[in-house]
Structures are given as structure tokens and as C-alpha cells.
Design a protein around this motif. Structure first.
Motif, PDB file in Angstrom:
ATOM      1  N   ASP A 285       0.821  -1.220   0.000  1.00 41.55           N
ATOM      2  CA  ASP A 285       0.000   0.000   0.000  1.00 41.55           C
ATOM      3  C   ASP A 285       0.852   1.267   0.000  1.00 41.55           C
ATOM      4  OD1 ASP A 285       1.062  -0.059   2.519  1.00 41.55           O
ATOM      5  OD2 ASP A 285      -0.860   0.032   3.592  1.00 41.55           O
ATOM      6  N   ALA A 286       2.167   1.113  -0.255  1.00 43.26           N
ATOM      7  CA  ALA A 286       3.052   2.280  -0.118  1.00 43.26           C
ATOM      8  C   ALA A 286       3.876   2.573  -1.367  1.00 43.26           C
ATOM      9  CB  ALA A 286       3.979   2.061   1.084  1.00 43.26           C
ATOM     10  N   LEU A 287       3.411   2.109  -2.527  1.00 43.63           N
ATOM     11  CA  LEU A 287       4.187   2.385  -3.742  1.00 43.63           C
ATOM     12  C   LEU A 287       4.073   3.861  -4.136  1.00 43.63           C
ATOM     13  CD1 LEU A 287       4.272  -0.715  -3.800  1.00 43.63           C
ATOM     14  CD2 LEU A 287       3.977  -0.619  -6.281  1.00 43.63           C
ATOM     15  N   ALA A 288       5.174   4.413  -4.631  1.00 39.22           N
ATOM     16  CA  ALA A 288       5.202   5.824  -5.051  1.00 39.22           C
ATOM     17  C   ALA A 288       5.157   5.877  -6.584  1.00 39.22           C
ATOM     18  CB  ALA A 288       6.473   6.482  -4.530  1.00 39.22           C
ATOM     19  N   PRO A 289       4.803   7.064  -7.129  1.00 34.55           N
ATOM     20  CA  PRO A 289       4.776   7.165  -8.592  1.00 34.55           C
ATOM     21  C   PRO A 289       6.089   6.687  -9.216  1.00 34.55           C
ATOM     22  CG  PRO A 289       3.811   9.121  -7.616  1.00 34.55           C
ATOM     23  CD  PRO A 289       4.364   8.299  -6.474  1.00 34.55           C
ATOM     24  N   GLY A 290       6.019   5.900 -10.263  1.00 32.78           N
ATOM     25  CA  GLY A 290       7.217   5.406 -10.940  1.00 32.78           C
ATOM     26  C   GLY A 290       7.712   4.077 -10.410  1.00 32.78           C
ATOM     27  N   ASP A 291       7.188   3.634  -9.253  1.00 37.71           N
ATOM     28  CA  ASP A 291       7.620   2.350  -8.680  1.00 37.71           C
ATOM     29  C   ASP A 291       7.063   1.178  -9.484  1.00 37.71           C
ATOM     30  OD1 ASP A 291       9.038   3.435  -6.588  1.00 37.71           O
ATOM     31  OD2 ASP A 291       7.473   3.092  -5.067  1.00 37.71           O
ATOM     32  N   MET A 292       7.944   0.206  -9.744  1.00 36.82           N
ATOM     33  CA  MET A 292       7.499  -1.047 -10.351  1.00 36.82           C
ATOM     34  C   MET A 292       7.776  -2.170  -9.359  1.00 36.82           C
ATOM     35  SD  MET A 292       8.800  -0.998 -14.270  1.00 36.82           S
ATOM     36  CE  MET A 292      10.521  -0.720 -13.943  1.00 36.82           C
ATOM     37  N   ALA A 293       6.759  -2.957  -9.052  1.00 36.79           N
ATOM     38  CA  ALA A 293       6.962  -4.129  -8.187  1.00 36.79           C
ATOM     39  C   ALA A 293       7.588  -5.224  -9.039  1.00 36.79           C
ATOM     40  CB  ALA A 293       5.630  -4.591  -7.618  1.00 36.79           C
ATOM     41  N   LEU A 294       8.836  -5.591  -8.704  1.00 35.44           N
ATOM     42  CA  LEU A 294       9.570  -6.541  -9.554  1.00 35.44           C
ATOM     43  C   LEU A 294       9.926  -7.839  -8.838  1.00 35.44           C
ATOM     44  CD1 LEU A 294      11.852  -3.923 -11.360  1.00 35.44           C
ATOM     45  CD2 LEU A 294       9.852  -5.102 -12.312  1.00 35.44           C
ATOM     46  N   ASP A 295       9.604  -7.910  -7.544  1.00 36.29           N
ATOM     47  CA  ASP A 295       9.843  -9.157  -6.799  1.00 36.29           C
ATOM     48  C   ASP A 295       8.972  -9.109  -5.546  1.00 36.29           C
ATOM     49  OD1 ASP A 295      10.906 -11.596  -6.042  1.00 36.29           O
ATOM     50  OD2 ASP A 295      12.859 -10.793  -5.401  1.00 36.29           O
ATOM     51  N   ILE A 296       8.777 -10.262  -4.908  1.00 41.51           N
ATOM     52  CA  ILE A 296       8.094 -10.268  -3.618  1.00 41.51           C
ATOM     53  C   ILE A 296       9.101  -9.807  -2.557  1.00 41.51           C
ATOM     54  CG2 ILE A 296       6.374 -12.000  -4.262  1.00 41.51           C
ATOM     55  CD1 ILE A 296       8.112 -14.118  -2.810  1.00 41.51           C
ATOM     56  N   GLY A 297       8.594  -9.169  -1.488  1.00 42.24           N
ATOM     57  CA  GLY A 297       9.471  -8.645  -0.433  1.00 42.24           C
ATOM     58  C   GLY A 297       9.798  -9.700   0.605  1.00 42.24           C
ATOM     59  N   PRO A 298      10.651  -9.362   1.581  1.00 40.71           N
ATOM     60  CA  PRO A 298      11.118 -10.344   2.578  1.00 40.71           C
ATOM     61  C   PRO A 298      10.018 -10.894   3.489  1.00 40.71           C
ATOM     62  CG  PRO A 298      12.004  -8.127   3.015  1.00 40.71           C
ATOM     63  CD  PRO A 298      11.362  -8.080   1.681  1.00 40.71           C
ATOM     64  N   VAL A 299       9.029 -10.074   3.853  1.00 41.56           N
ATOM     65  CA  VAL A 299       7.937 -10.568   4.702  1.00 41.56           C
ATOM     66  C   VAL A 299       7.149 -11.630   3.926  1.00 41.56           C
ATOM     67  CG1 VAL A 299       5.769  -9.930   5.850  1.00 41.56           C
ATOM     68  CG2 VAL A 299       7.774  -8.411   6.007  1.00 41.56           C
ATOM     69  N   THR A 300       6.887 -11.319   2.665  1.00 40.90           N
ATOM     70  CA  THR A 300       6.142 -12.239   1.798  1.00 40.90           C
ATOM     71  C   THR A 300       6.930 -13.530   1.572  1.00 40.90           C
ATOM     72  OG1 THR A 300       5.149 -10.335   0.717  1.00 40.90           O
ATOM     73  CG2 THR A 300       5.010 -12.429  -0.455  1.00 40.90           C
ATOM     74  N   ARG A 301       8.214 -13.365   1.296  1.00 45.72           N
ATOM     75  CA  ARG A 301       9.097 -14.516   1.101  1.00 45.72           C
ATOM     76  C   ARG A 301       8.981 -15.492   2.269  1.00 45.72           C
ATOM     77  NH1 ARG A 301      14.698 -11.764   0.954  1.00 45.72           N
ATOM     78  NH2 ARG A 301      13.796 -10.197  -0.392  1.00 45.72           N
ATOM     79  N   ALA A 302       9.101 -14.931   3.478  1.00 45.88           N
ATOM     80  CA  ALA A 302       9.061 -15.779   4.678  1.00 45.88           C
ATOM     81  C   ALA A 302       7.688 -16.444   4.807  1.00 45.88           C
ATOM     82  CB  ALA A 302       9.369 -14.946   5.917  1.00 45.88           C
ATOM     83  N   ALA A 303       6.626 -15.682   4.522  1.00 49.16           N
ATOM     84  CA  ALA A 303       5.269 -16.236   4.635  1.00 49.16           C
ATOM     85  C   ALA A 303       5.065 -17.359   3.611  1.00 49.16           C
ATOM     86  CB  ALA A 303       4.240 -15.139   4.425  1.00 49.16           C
ATOM     87  N   TYR A 304       5.568 -17.162   2.414  1.00 48.17           N
ATOM     88  CA  TYR A 304       5.390 -18.171   1.352  1.00 48.17           C
ATOM     89  C   TYR A 304       6.170 -19.448   1.682  1.00 48.17           C
ATOM     90  CZ  TYR A 304       3.089 -14.834  -1.879  1.00 48.17           C
ATOM     91  OH  TYR A 304       2.226 -13.954  -2.479  1.00 48.17           O
ATOM     92  N   VAL A 305       7.402 -19.280   2.138  1.00 44.19           N
ATOM     93  CA  VAL A 305       8.197 -20.465   2.485  1.00 44.19           C
ATOM     94  C   VAL A 305       7.542 -21.201   3.663  1.00 44.19           C
ATOM     95  CG1 VAL A 305      10.433 -21.274   3.353  1.00 44.19           C
ATOM     96  CG2 VAL A 305      10.347 -19.578   1.506  1.00 44.19           C
TER      97      VAL A 305
END
Ligand code: ADP
Ligand code: MG
Length: 399
Positions: A285-305
């Protein structure tokens, strides 16, 4: 699998037309084969047929010549590599039908192998043309399909020919179907499916099907952005398929009804460009103009694993981020490690996901690496594979 295989027929002295998927990657400059995995994958069937004294005639496509002769897509380098791997000569002819092919087949002795030219040099191949099929079929007595990677295409050499000759499966086909069936209708549970990659549009059907079958569905990669946008997050400059937001909303609604676990990223690694040397971690919920999400973040990584922990079956298709770039590879690598470490039965399909796992050096810790990305998805969607459907059923096992 329910289909007859090479072990169910007497091939001694017979002309066996074997369709394989030798669509290997080639070096753009030198034309050399950069990875021969697809050739190696067909060796068990080829060796078996040669040991049984078949007259072996091999067919394949290579690349997209669009129905024309393209010299850089000739199969000569493939014949040379196959011959090396087999330790015996493999003859090669410059067409797959007509007088040159017929003469080469007529000269073939039991226990010898011949490779026909790229079948896609003829536009009739992809059109599944009747006259072309008849010419191909005239070269053999038995059809063996081992080209799992092209089994979802109804082409002359993958499907049409099966209507003209006795048709059975090779060992690779059998292995793929048996392995993928474990990720299909009756999996050992808990069953966790991980779907990523660039676009939702490629994989809507398989997501719908896996929402029914799997206990947990993990979503990553570019397609996660469209789901996040459907939930109302502003994904800024990220890859979002605007025309698929409604579909994503419908899938989310269906999932909410089912009450099954459906995991989306909570944080992402953003960049302003694909060339950024380092990304920045942000909550979704904190992306700024021009930001592209190009990978999952560390919290997500840990949750997925962590979501893989109790799994007994795992299917994975599609990377979690732009893994080709080191700055955006951590999510994919973490999942690759998680899947490799799991004691579940693990299956990976999809050209890029397989490449990511191989690049991480984890390939030998996966139970099944599919040689067919597209075909494995069509299979899991519950749709028929034409190149499989055309093969003869075993009488003792009509399922
Ligand atoms: P597979 O071949 O495993 O089925 P796909 O072809 O569907 O996978 O997708 C792989 C591609 O998706 C890769 O080239 C990767 O860079 C791209 N990708 C992954 N995540 C993102 C993202 N967040 N934004 C843009 N592209 C992405
Ligand atoms: Mg791909």
C-alpha cells in the motif's frame, strides 16, 4: 496413465516413427546447442527402441520457421549431439517427407536411427494437414509419441499421424503424465500450488482449476500485481493487466467463498527500472509514482516459504519476480530453496521457473521437473492433450 507404451508392442524390425521434442535452445551467434536436456530426456525411449532392433525414424520441430526452410533451424547439430550421446551414428536427411526421406528410411537397418528434418519447415505440420500426415505416416509402421512438450498441440506429427498408425507413448510421455497426475485431481494433501510469472492472462484457467484442487494457492510474479490492483492497491508503474482486473476480482470472490488459503504479496521489491542495481522494499500500500513491483518482499518470502512447511504435494509454475536480474531474484530463489528443502512430492513446470531452479543449482532436489511448461499447464487445467488423447488405450486399464 491408461495408454499403451512402447513396452506394449513388438517393434523388432519395424519402422518406428518417434516424435520427440528436440526444440533445444541455440546460441544466437554460433548456432551451437546451449542446453541438451531435451535430447537427454528422450534417450530412454530411443535406447529402448534401438535395443529392441527397431528401424528408428525420429521427428521433431525446432524453433518457429513458420512453414519455410530456415537454415539456422535445421536439425543437423541435434543429430550430431544425439549421435554423441548414444555412441552410435544417427543419419540425418534434409526433409521429413518426399523422396529423400523415403530413400533414407528404405536404407535403414534394424537397430539404426535416422533423424528427419524439422517438421515445421512445412506449413502443413501446424495445420495438421491430411495429405502431409499421409506422407509422414507412409514412412513408418508404428507411431511413438514422446514429445510431451508439444502434446498440447494438435499438429501432424504429434496428433494427426496417430490416426493412421498404431500409436503408443514413449517413456518420457509416461513419466510426465504419471508425475503431473500427482498434482491433478487426487493429490496427497496438503497440496500447495505456487503460481507466478509475468501475466495472469496466460494462466487464468490453471489458477481457476488449482483453486478447486489445491489446499493453498501462492501467487507471485507480475500476475500478483493485477490481483493487488483488483484489491484496490495502487500498483503505480508495475506490470498490471488492466483488462484482467475484473477477472482477478471474480477469482478473489470465488476464493473468498471457498475459504481456502490464497496468498498474495504483503510487501514487494520495487525498482524504477529493470536495470536498477538494487531494489527497495515497500509494503503493497506504499508504492510511489514510478515504482514497479519486480519481486516479492522479505515478509512475503518468509510467509510463502512457511506456507510450504506441512505440504505433501507442491506444484510450482512461474517465477516470483524478474529473477533474470540479481536485484529482483531473491523471492524466486527463496521459493526454489523452500521447494527443494520440502519433503513433499515436488513438481516444477514452466521454462522460466525451471531455468531459475537450475540456475540456483537445486534441480536435483526436485522430484519432477517437467519438460513441457505449456503442456503441463494444459494438463492441470484438466484439458485434453491431443498428442496424448490420440494414443491407444490399454485394454486392461481403460482409465
Ligand atoms: P514460466 O516460463 O515459468 O511459465 P512465465 O513465462 O509465465 O514463467 O513468466 C516468466 C517471466 O515473468 C520472467 O521473464 C520474469 O522476468 C517475468 N516476471 C516475473 N515477475 C515479474 C514482475 N513482477 N514484473 C514483470 N515481469 C515479471
Ligand atoms: Mg516462460
Amino acid at each position: 496413465m491408461g495408454k499403451k507404451t512402447v513396452e506394449d508392442c513388438d517393434v523388432r524390425g519395424k519402422r518406428v516413427l518417434l516424435r520427440v521434442d528436440f526444440n533445444v535452445p541455440l546460441d544466437k551467434e554460433s548456432g551451437a546447442i546451449t542446453n541438451d536436456e531435451r535430447i537427454r530426456a528422450a534417450l530412454p525411449t530411443i535406447r529402448y527402441l534401438l535395443d529392441k532392433d527397431a528401424r528408428l525414424i525420429i521427428m521433431s520441430h525446432l524453433g518457429r520457421p513458420k512453414g519455410q526452410v530456415v537454415d539456422s533451424l535445421r536439425l543437423d547439430p541435434v543429430a550430431a549431439r544425439l549421435s554423441e550421446l548414444l555412441g552410435q551414428p544417427v543419419a540425418k536427411v534434409d526433409d521429413c517427407i518426399g523422396p529423400v526421406a523415403e530413400a533414407a528410411v528404405a536404407a535403414l537397418q534394424p537397430g539404426e536411427a535416422l533423424l528427419l528434418e524439422n517438421v515445421r519447415f512445412h506449413p502443413e505440420e501446424e495445420k495438421n494437414n491430411h495429405e502431409f500426415i499421409k506422407q509422414l505416416a507412409a514412412l513408418g509402421d508404428i507411431f511413438v509419441n514422446d514429445a510431451f512438450g508439444t502434446a498440447h498441440r494438435a499438429h501432424a506429427s504429434t496428433e494427426g499421424i496417430g490416426h493412421f498408425l498404431p500409436a503408443v507413448a514413449g517413456f518420457l510421455m509416461k513419466k510426465e503424465i504419471s508425475a503431473l497426475a500427482r498434482a491433478g485431481k487426487r493429490p496427497v494433501r496438503p497440496y500447495v500450488a505456487i503460481i507466478g510469472g509475468a501475466k495472469i492472462s496466460d494462466k487464468i484457467l490453471v489458477i481457476e482449476e488449482l483453486m478447486k484442487i489445491a489446499d493453498k494457492l501462492i501467487i507471485g510474479g507480475g500476475m500478483a500485481n493485477t490481483f493487488l490492483a483488483a484489491q484496490g492497491y495502487d500498483m503505480q508503474a508495475s506490470l498490471v493487466e488492466a483488462d484482467k482486473i475484473e477477472t482477478a476480482k471474480a477469482l478473489l470472490a470465488k476464493q473468498a467463498e471457498s475459504g481456502k488459503t490464497f496468498l498474495l504479496p504483503q510487501d514487494v521489491v520495487v525498482g524504477k527500472s529493470l536495470e536498477d542495481a538494487q531494489g527497495e522494499v515497500k509494503a503493497v500500500d506504499a508504492l510511489a509514482p514510478g515504482d514497479m513491483a519486480l519481486d516479492i518482499g522479505p515478509v512475503t518470502r518468509a510467509a510463502y516459504v512457511a506456507a510450504l512447511a506441512d505440504a505433501k504435494t507442491i506444484f510450482w509454475n512461474g517465477p516470483m519476480g524478474v529473477f533474470e536480474k540479481d536485484a529482483f531474484a531473491a523471492g524466486t530463489n527463496a521459493l526454489a530453496q523452500g521447494v527443494a528443502d520440502s519433503s513433499a512430492y515436488t513438481i516444477i513446470g514452466g521454462g522460466d521457473s525451471v531455468a531459475a531452479v537450475e540456475k540456483a543449482g537445486l534441480g536435483d532436489q526436485i522430484n519432477h521437473i517437467s519438460t513441457g511448461g505449456g503442456a503441463s499447464l494444459v494438463f492441470l487445467e484438466g484439458r485434453m492433450l491431443p498428442g496424448l488423447a490420440v494414443l491407444e488405450e490399454r485394454e486392461d486399464d481403460p482409465a
